[in-house]
Write a protein that holds these residues in place. Sequence first.
Motif, PDB file in Angstrom:
ATOM      1  N   SER A   1     -51.394  44.409  61.068  1.00 10.58           N
ATOM      2  CA  SER A   1     -50.086  45.092  61.118  1.00 10.58           C
ATOM      3  C   SER A   1     -49.189  44.624  59.973  1.00 10.58           C
ATOM      4  O   SER A   1     -48.410  45.410  59.428  1.00 10.58           O
ATOM      5  N   LEU A   2     -49.305  43.344  59.590  1.00 13.01           N
ATOM      6  CA  LEU A   2     -48.491  42.842  58.478  1.00 13.01           C
ATOM      7  C   LEU A   2     -48.881  43.528  57.168  1.00 13.01           C
ATOM      8  O   LEU A   2     -48.029  43.836  56.332  1.00 13.01           O
TER       9      LEU A   2
ATOM     10  N   GLU B   1     -50.287  46.557  56.980  1.00 12.71           N
ATOM     11  CA  GLU B   1     -49.869  47.964  57.098  1.00 12.71           C
ATOM     12  C   GLU B   1     -48.377  48.128  56.812  1.00 12.71           C
ATOM     13  O   GLU B   1     -47.954  49.124  56.236  1.00 12.71           O
ATOM     14  N   GLU B   2     -47.607  47.107  57.191  1.00 14.01           N
ATOM     15  CA  GLU B   2     -46.160  47.157  56.940  1.00 14.01           C
ATOM     16  C   GLU B   2     -45.804  46.699  55.529  1.00 14.01           C
ATOM     17  O   GLU B   2     -44.633  46.611  55.172  1.00 14.01           O
ATOM     18  N   LYS B   3     -46.845  46.394  54.738  1.00 13.37           N
ATOM     19  CA  LYS B   3     -46.678  45.954  53.336  1.00 13.37           C
ATOM     20  C   LYS B   3     -45.719  44.768  53.210  1.00 13.37           C
ATOM     21  O   LYS B   3     -44.818  44.758  52.366  1.00 13.37           O
ATOM     22  N   LYS B   4     -45.907  43.797  54.081  1.00  8.98           N
ATOM     23  CA  LYS B   4     -45.069  42.597  54.062  1.00  8.98           C
ATOM     24  C   LYS B   4     -45.372  41.764  52.810  1.00  8.98           C
ATOM     25  O   LYS B   4     -46.500  41.728  52.332  1.00  8.98           O
TER      26      LYS B   4
ATOM     27  N   GLU C   1     -42.628  36.931  53.576  1.00  9.71           N
ATOM     28  CA  GLU C   1     -42.442  37.417  54.955  1.00  9.71           C
ATOM     29  C   GLU C   1     -43.614  37.011  55.846  1.00  9.71           C
ATOM     30  O   GLU C   1     -43.429  36.650  57.011  1.00  9.71           O
TER      31      GLU C   1
END
Length: 194
Positions: free
Chosen positions: A166-167, A169-172, A176
Amino acid sequence: MKLYAFGQFICRTFFRLFFRPKVIGKENIPSDKGVLLCSNHIHYLDPPFVGAFLKRQTRFMAKAELFTLPILKTLLPKLGAFPIKRGASDRQAMRTGLKLLRDNDMIGVFPEGTRSKDGVLKPGLAGVGFFALRSEADVIPAAIIGSYKPFSTLKVIYGKPVDMQSLREEKKSPEEVTVVIMGAIQSLLDEHRH
């Protein structure tokens, strides 16, 4: 590897003789893929304690200065450790670390970069987030709880993997991601402190 296994045996014996070690969550560490093991750092004995009770070899990233000391400069590479220069972007250490993770090794890192004198978790360095994002490794938070006083209880807890999918996918950013990893370590400290 034989030297490492022998070292593990010596360390386990030492910790069992002088402390009351409690090891929690070993089942959270996969046996067959790359692992980035991220722990808090409270004492110079943390690396052997974190690695002593695991079946897999933990290859620690250690400050470059240790590799200049007489005995350690020969011993550390034989135990699988590799140097990182503090306070700078060490590209060689980054390349080495990523290669090890892609080869399904387990790397142990202390994201704070130095020992915490008061036991309070300090902010992590962005390099940890970089490793987590650039590799397919499982990111396992770990927490060491105790004072290393002789015959006191000393705990090491290995948590469940951080949800890297998920990190990504969220392009962290690496910064972050590091904050998320440090949060996972803090949660283990809060949960197991008593």
